[in-house]
Design a protein around this motif. Structure first.
Motif, mmCIF file in Angstrom:
data_model
loop_
_atom_site.group_PDB
_atom_site.id
_atom_site.type_symbol
_atom_site.label_atom_id
_atom_site.label_comp_id
_atom_site.label_asym_id
_atom_site.label_seq_id
_atom_site.Cartn_x
_atom_site.Cartn_y
_atom_site.Cartn_z
ATOM 1 N N PHE A 12 -4.953 -1.147 5.061
ATOM 2 C CA PHE A 12 -3.897 -2.078 5.462
ATOM 3 C C PHE A 12 -4.685 -4.110 4.992
ATOM 4 O O PHE A 12 -4.095 -4.757 5.904
ATOM 5 N N HIS A 13 -5.608 -3.488 4.646
ATOM 6 C CA HIS A 13 -5.939 -5.399 4.254
ATOM 7 C C HIS A 13 -7.014 -4.776 2.981
ATOM 8 O O HIS A 13 -7.870 -4.257 2.640
ATOM 9 N N ILE A 14 -5.823 -5.468 2.235
ATOM 10 C CA ILE A 14 -6.899 -5.555 0.531
ATOM 11 C C ILE A 14 -6.177 -6.553 -0.373
ATOM 12 O O ILE A 14 -4.935 -7.285 0.331
ATOM 13 N N HIS A 15 -7.147 -7.866 -0.981
ATOM 14 C CA HIS A 15 -6.714 -8.238 -1.926
ATOM 15 C C HIS A 15 -6.860 -8.250 -3.160
ATOM 16 O O HIS A 15 -7.362 -7.537 -3.841
ATOM 17 N N THR A 16 -6.010 -9.455 -3.307
ATOM 18 C CA THR A 16 -5.685 -9.220 -5.597
ATOM 19 C C THR A 16 -5.967 -10.698 -5.688
ATOM 20 O O THR A 16 -6.608 -11.354 -5.127
ATOM 21 N N ASP A 45 -3.077 -10.754 0.776
ATOM 22 C CA ASP A 45 -3.954 -12.168 -0.094
ATOM 23 C C ASP A 45 -4.255 -13.130 1.487
ATOM 24 O O ASP A 45 -2.989 -12.723 2.183
ATOM 25 N N HIS A 46 -5.230 -14.153 0.929
ATOM 26 C CA HIS A 46 -5.331 -14.593 2.271
ATOM 27 C C HIS A 46 -4.307 -16.021 1.025
ATOM 28 O O HIS A 46 -4.180 -16.048 0.714
ATOM 29 N N ILE A 47 -3.942 -16.269 2.965
ATOM 30 C CA ILE A 47 -3.131 -17.812 3.276
ATOM 31 C C ILE A 47 -4.595 -19.100 4.185
ATOM 32 O O ILE A 47 -5.178 -18.460 4.914
ATOM 33 N N ALA A 101 -0.386 -10.527 4.379
ATOM 34 C CA ALA A 101 -1.009 -11.561 4.480
ATOM 35 C C ALA A 101 -2.104 -12.067 5.641
ATOM 36 O O ALA A 101 -2.075 -11.624 6.524
ATOM 37 N N GLU A 102 -3.608 -12.324 4.900
ATOM 38 C CA GLU A 102 -4.193 -12.757 5.642
ATOM 39 C C GLU A 102 -4.322 -14.390 6.356
ATOM 40 O O GLU A 102 -5.501 -15.343 5.317
ATOM 41 N N ILE A 103 -3.897 -14.432 7.724
ATOM 42 C CA ILE A 103 -4.020 -15.962 7.730
ATOM 43 C C ILE A 103 -5.321 -16.309 8.341
ATOM 44 O O ILE A 103 -6.179 -15.794 9.125
ATOM 45 N N SER A 202 -10.348 -1.667 4.714
ATOM 46 C CA SER A 202 -11.941 -1.896 3.833
ATOM 47 C C SER A 202 -12.148 -2.984 3.355
ATOM 48 O O SER A 202 -13.020 -3.627 3.255
ATOM 49 N N ASP A 203 -10.649 -4.469 3.674
ATOM 50 C CA ASP A 203 -11.230 -5.308 3.238
ATOM 51 C C ASP A 203 -11.167 -5.147 2.052
ATOM 52 O O ASP A 203 -12.044 -6.271 0.911
ATOM 53 N N PHE A 204 -10.761 -5.214 1.151
ATOM 54 C CA PHE A 204 -10.551 -4.571 -0.507
ATOM 55 C C PHE A 204 -11.197 -6.351 -1.278
ATOM 56 O O PHE A 204 -9.994 -6.475 -1.213
ATOM 57 N N HIS A 205 -12.090 -6.343 -2.511
ATOM 58 C CA HIS A 205 -11.759 -7.106 -2.630
ATOM 59 C C HIS A 205 -12.428 -7.034 -3.933
ATOM 60 O O HIS A 205 -12.016 -7.676 -4.836
ATOM 61 N N LYS A 206 -13.083 -5.905 -4.034
ATOM 62 C CA LYS A 206 -13.056 -5.155 -6.266
ATOM 63 C C LYS A 206 -12.684 -3.849 -5.687
ATOM 64 O O LYS A 206 -13.450 -3.024 -4.457
HETATM 65 ZN ZN ZN Z 1 -9.651 -9.749 3.501
#
Ligand code: ZN
Ligand code: ZN
Length: 259
Positions: A12-16, A45-47, A101-103, A202-206
């Motif tokens: 439930f935590h993935i960044h693109t 994704d981050h706000i 979205a991750e505020i 995961s807080d996926f970034h790569k």
């Molecule tokens: Zn994150």
């Protein structure tokens, strides 16, 4: 390859590339889909705050080429792209892709930082307001709030501690739907001391972040069923997901072309 039925394997935590992730939204869906293991993922994704100092520094380092933050203006386009990729991912992989979205509040030298995921978000939520106001807005949108890495503490100069929610849990617990008990490689053992609802992400970034903490959930593969299961927090497992290549630093993961 076996799945994890009757549990759903979820992240439930993935960044693109909509913020600071390395992959496009489509590549993220293909990466998770092609494992043949995942049932549910959320794009979060981050706000950032208007004057986020780390983002400003990042823009300087990349000569303005990257953004790092979703904006109010681009938010409808972001949600539309998630919806389109979700339809494709469901058809190809049986993968449910949820909007989020991750505020993100990154005050330098402040104890007020929190990172809060709005899962199932429908409208833009500003990061320039109190954690309490953010949590109430998430609830108003009937989304699920996730307190991200609530016990992350650091003394590195350009890293941010995000302990605000945890340190104010007595006042805020009513408004937090679930707490991240594990994030990527870290397990926040202190959280186990309280009877709160937990998940792991995961807080996926790569690509190599694919191999990390995940959540197993017994629920139907629909948003409302998952929302109810997260809130009730019954039949939930924290799982360390690892494929054969999890420790092969020399063999980076790639997404197979799947046009
Ligand atoms: Zn994150
Ligand atoms: Zn975060």
């Amino acid at each position: 390859m076996p799945g994890y039925g009757p549990f759903l394997l979820c992240d439930f935590h993935i960044h693109t590339r909509w913020s600071d992730g390395q992959l496009t939204l489509r590549d993220v869906c293909d990466l998770y889909g092609q494992t043949g293991h995942f049932d549910v993922i959320a794009i979060t994704d981050h706000i950032l705050m208007e004057r986020d100092l780390l983002a400003q520094a990042g823009r300087l380092l990349t000569l303005g080429g990257r953004h790092f933050s979703l904006t109010a203006a681009a938010f409808p386009e972001y949600l539309a792209e998630i919806e389109a990729e979700a339809a494709r991912a469901m058809e190809r992989y049986g993968l449910l892709v949820l909007p989020g979205a991750e505020i993100t509040q990154n005050h330098l030298r402040s104890k007020k930082n929190s990172h809060i995921i709005a899962l199932g978000v429908r409208e833009y939520i500003s990061a320039d307001q109190s954690a309490d106001a953010i949590l109430r807005e998430i609830r108003r949108q009937e989304a699920v709030s996730i307190a991200c890495h609530p016990h992350h503490r650091t003394r590195m100069r350009l890293e941010i501690s995000t302990c605000y929610l945890w340190e104010h849990r007595k006042e805020l617990a009513e408004l937090v739907d679930v707490w991240e008990a594990a994030n990527r490689d870290d397990l926040f053992s202190v959280t186990s001391l309280k009877h709160y609802p937990y998940i792991a992400n995961s807080d996926f970034h790569k690509p190599r972040h694919l191999y990390s903490w995940k959540t197993l959930l017994r629920a139907g593969k629909t948003w409302t069923s998952i929302r109810d299961a997260l809130r009730s927090n019954v039949d939930v497992g924290l799982m360390l997901y690892r494929g054969a290549a999890w420790n092969a630093a020399a063999a980076p993961l790639t997404v197979e072309a799947a046009s």
